[in-house]
Design an enzyme around this catalytic site. Sequence first.
Site, PDB file in Angstrom:
ATOM      1  N   GLU A  96       0.838  -1.197   0.000  1.00 37.02           N
ATOM      2  CA  GLU A  96       0.000   0.000   0.000  1.00 37.02           C
ATOM      3  C   GLU A  96       0.879   1.255   0.000  1.00 37.02           C
ATOM      4  O   GLU A  96       1.999   1.232   0.511  1.00 37.02           O
ATOM      5  CB  GLU A  96      -0.912  -0.074   1.248  1.00 37.02           C
ATOM      6  CG  GLU A  96      -1.810   1.104   1.514  1.00 37.02           C
ATOM      7  CD  GLU A  96      -2.855   1.372   0.455  1.00 37.02           C
ATOM      8  OE1 GLU A  96      -2.470   1.582  -0.707  1.00 37.02           O
ATOM      9  OE2 GLU A  96      -4.058   1.426   0.794  1.00 37.02           O
ATOM     10  N   ASP A  97       0.375   2.315  -0.594  1.00 35.51           N
ATOM     11  CA  ASP A  97       1.158   3.559  -0.609  1.00 35.51           C
ATOM     12  C   ASP A  97       1.159   4.235   0.755  1.00 35.51           C
ATOM     13  O   ASP A  97       2.196   4.570   1.306  1.00 35.51           O
ATOM     14  CB  ASP A  97       0.645   4.531  -1.701  1.00 35.51           C
ATOM     15  CG  ASP A  97      -0.858   4.797  -1.611  1.00 35.51           C
ATOM     16  OD1 ASP A  97      -1.551   4.204  -0.775  1.00 35.51           O
ATOM     17  OD2 ASP A  97      -1.345   5.619  -2.425  1.00 35.51           O
ATOM     18  N   ASP A 100      -3.895   5.783   6.269  1.00 39.25           N
ATOM     19  CA  ASP A 100      -4.380   6.978   6.954  1.00 39.25           C
ATOM     20  C   ASP A 100      -5.310   6.520   8.088  1.00 39.25           C
ATOM     21  O   ASP A 100      -4.835   6.183   9.168  1.00 39.25           O
ATOM     22  CB  ASP A 100      -5.084   7.876   5.926  1.00 39.25           C
ATOM     23  CG  ASP A 100      -5.529   9.230   6.485  1.00 39.25           C
ATOM     24  OD1 ASP A 100      -5.194   9.536   7.633  1.00 39.25           O
ATOM     25  OD2 ASP A 100      -6.223   9.972   5.763  1.00 39.25           O
ATOM     26  N   LYS A 128       0.671   7.170   8.112  1.00 40.09           N
ATOM     27  CA  LYS A 128       0.219   8.473   8.616  1.00 40.09           C
ATOM     28  C   LYS A 128      -0.733   8.239   9.777  1.00 40.09           C
ATOM     29  O   LYS A 128      -1.838   7.748   9.590  1.00 40.09           O
ATOM     30  CB  LYS A 128      -0.470   9.237   7.477  1.00 40.09           C
ATOM     31  CG  LYS A 128      -0.827  10.663   7.838  1.00 40.09           C
ATOM     32  CD  LYS A 128      -1.198  11.475   6.599  1.00 40.09           C
ATOM     33  CE  LYS A 128      -2.501  11.062   5.983  1.00 40.09           C
ATOM     34  NZ  LYS A 128      -2.904  11.948   4.865  1.00 40.09           N
ATOM     35  N   PHE A 149      -1.389  16.123   3.874  1.00 33.80           N
ATOM     36  CA  PHE A 149      -1.787  15.387   2.679  1.00 33.80           C
ATOM     37  C   PHE A 149      -0.584  15.294   1.748  1.00 33.80           C
ATOM     38  O   PHE A 149       0.014  16.292   1.370  1.00 33.80           O
ATOM     39  CB  PHE A 149      -2.967  16.061   1.979  1.00 33.80           C
ATOM     40  CG  PHE A 149      -3.610  15.146   1.000  1.00 33.80           C
ATOM     41  CD1 PHE A 149      -4.497  14.163   1.426  1.00 33.80           C
ATOM     42  CD2 PHE A 149      -3.290  15.227  -0.343  1.00 33.80           C
ATOM     43  CE1 PHE A 149      -5.056  13.277   0.513  1.00 33.80           C
ATOM     44  CE2 PHE A 149      -3.863  14.341  -1.261  1.00 33.80           C
ATOM     45  CZ  PHE A 149      -4.748  13.366  -0.825  1.00 33.80           C
ATOM     46  N   ARG A 162       0.765  12.021  -9.391  1.00 36.32           N
ATOM     47  CA  ARG A 162       1.275  10.666  -9.153  1.00 36.32           C
ATOM     48  C   ARG A 162       2.675  10.497  -9.734  1.00 36.32           C
ATOM     49  O   ARG A 162       3.476   9.699  -9.257  1.00 36.32           O
ATOM     50  CB  ARG A 162       0.372   9.621  -9.809  1.00 36.32           C
ATOM     51  CG  ARG A 162      -0.995   9.467  -9.173  1.00 36.32           C
ATOM     52  CD  ARG A 162      -1.655   8.187  -9.679  1.00 36.32           C
ATOM     53  NE  ARG A 162      -3.092   8.185  -9.458  1.00 36.32           N
ATOM     54  CZ  ARG A 162      -3.680   7.802  -8.322  1.00 36.32           C
ATOM     55  NH1 ARG A 162      -2.957   7.397  -7.311  1.00 36.32           N
ATOM     56  NH2 ARG A 162      -4.991   7.820  -8.202  1.00 36.32           N
TER      57      ARG A 162
HETATM   58  P1  IMP Z   1      -7.442   5.182   4.690  1.00 35.61           P
HETATM   59  O1  IMP Z   1      -8.487   4.228   4.272  1.00 35.61           O
HETATM   60  O2  IMP Z   1      -8.002   6.370   5.398  1.00 35.61           O
HETATM   61  O3  IMP Z   1      -6.328   4.522   5.493  1.00 35.61           O
HETATM   62  O4  IMP Z   1      -6.821   5.805   3.390  1.00 35.61           O
HETATM   63  C1  IMP Z   1      -5.965   5.076   2.620  1.00 35.61           C
HETATM   64  C2  IMP Z   1      -6.036   5.444   1.170  1.00 35.61           C
HETATM   65  O5  IMP Z   1      -6.360   6.817   0.969  1.00 35.61           O
HETATM   66  C3  IMP Z   1      -4.677   5.204   0.581  1.00 35.61           C
HETATM   67  O6  IMP Z   1      -4.696   4.010  -0.121  1.00 35.61           O
HETATM   68  C4  IMP Z   1      -4.465   6.395  -0.318  1.00 35.61           C
HETATM   69  O7  IMP Z   1      -4.773   6.032  -1.632  1.00 35.61           O
HETATM   70  C5  IMP Z   1      -5.412   7.458   0.159  1.00 35.61           C
HETATM   71  N1  IMP Z   1      -4.682   8.473   0.966  1.00 35.61           N
HETATM   72  C6  IMP Z   1      -4.663   8.611   2.303  1.00 35.61           C
HETATM   73  N2  IMP Z   1      -3.894   9.630   2.698  1.00 35.61           N
HETATM   74  C7  IMP Z   1      -3.389  10.152   1.550  1.00 35.61           C
HETATM   75  C8  IMP Z   1      -2.484  11.232   1.283  1.00 35.61           C
HETATM   76  O8  IMP Z   1      -1.948  11.914   2.174  1.00 35.61           O
HETATM   77  N3  IMP Z   1      -2.207  11.462  -0.031  1.00 35.61           N
HETATM   78  C9  IMP Z   1      -2.745  10.731  -1.036  1.00 35.61           C
HETATM   79  N4  IMP Z   1      -3.567   9.711  -0.828  1.00 35.61           N
HETATM   80  C10 IMP Z   1      -3.901   9.417   0.451  1.00 35.61           C
HETATM   81 MG    MG Z   2      -3.929   3.756  -2.013  1.00 28.15          MG
END
Ligand code: IMP
Ligand code: MG
Length: 172
Positions: A96-97, A100, A128, A149, A162
């Site tokens: 995963e990138d 969050d 994060k 972000f 990207r």
């Molecule tokens: P989560 O479900 O809140 O953990 O969010 C995860 C997904 O949201 C990741 O796979 C990212 O694609 C996107 N994401 C979360 N934070 C960022 C950020 O700071 N920049 C870009 N994409 C983000």
């Molecule tokens: Mg992602």
Amino acid sequence: MPEFIPVLGKNEIQNIVAQIARKISSDYQGQELILIGVLKGAFIFLSDLVRHLSIPVKVDFVGVSSYGSGTTSSGIIRLTRKVEIDLTNKDVLVIEDIVDTGLTLTYIVDYLKTFSPKTVKVCALLDKRERRSQTIKIDYACHVVSEGFLVGYGLDYNEDYRELPEVYHLKF
Ligand code: IMP
Ligand code: MG
């Protein structure tokens, strides 16, 4: 125009990727490892990572969409691409990138577990923690960031940025 504050440079990224690849190669020595990249954000990280590994792997992708537009998750996760490789009794590592809230990863891990893999672990380039709402173990976390972000190296803001080779904090 938003401001781009550098977070990780090219060299730093390559060092992080090489280090995590060494660890993965040693931990999964002799096993049948399948890497599952999470589209679209992980496409650059995954392609760099596989070229640093010293063990054979298979690669597949899952697609999810959770973010509508902007910088906050909609909270509603939709599977946009299913896994194609048979995961039964295999060692699976999700690539995963960025994590969050953890909602996306929790969803993906639960989805992958329905295929009865031997193990499912998680590797994320960026961890994060500010908005984490799910208890999720990131087995291979490369770089911890506290907030903001981020864009570049696969990460987007409304599908832009990207292609940037470095990671930046986008300040509005
Ligand atoms: P989560 O479900 O809140 O953990 O969010 C995860 C997904 O949201 C990741 O796979 C990212 O694609 C996107 N994401 C979360 N934070 C960022 C950020 O700071 N920049 C870009 N994409 C983000
Ligand atoms: Mg992602």
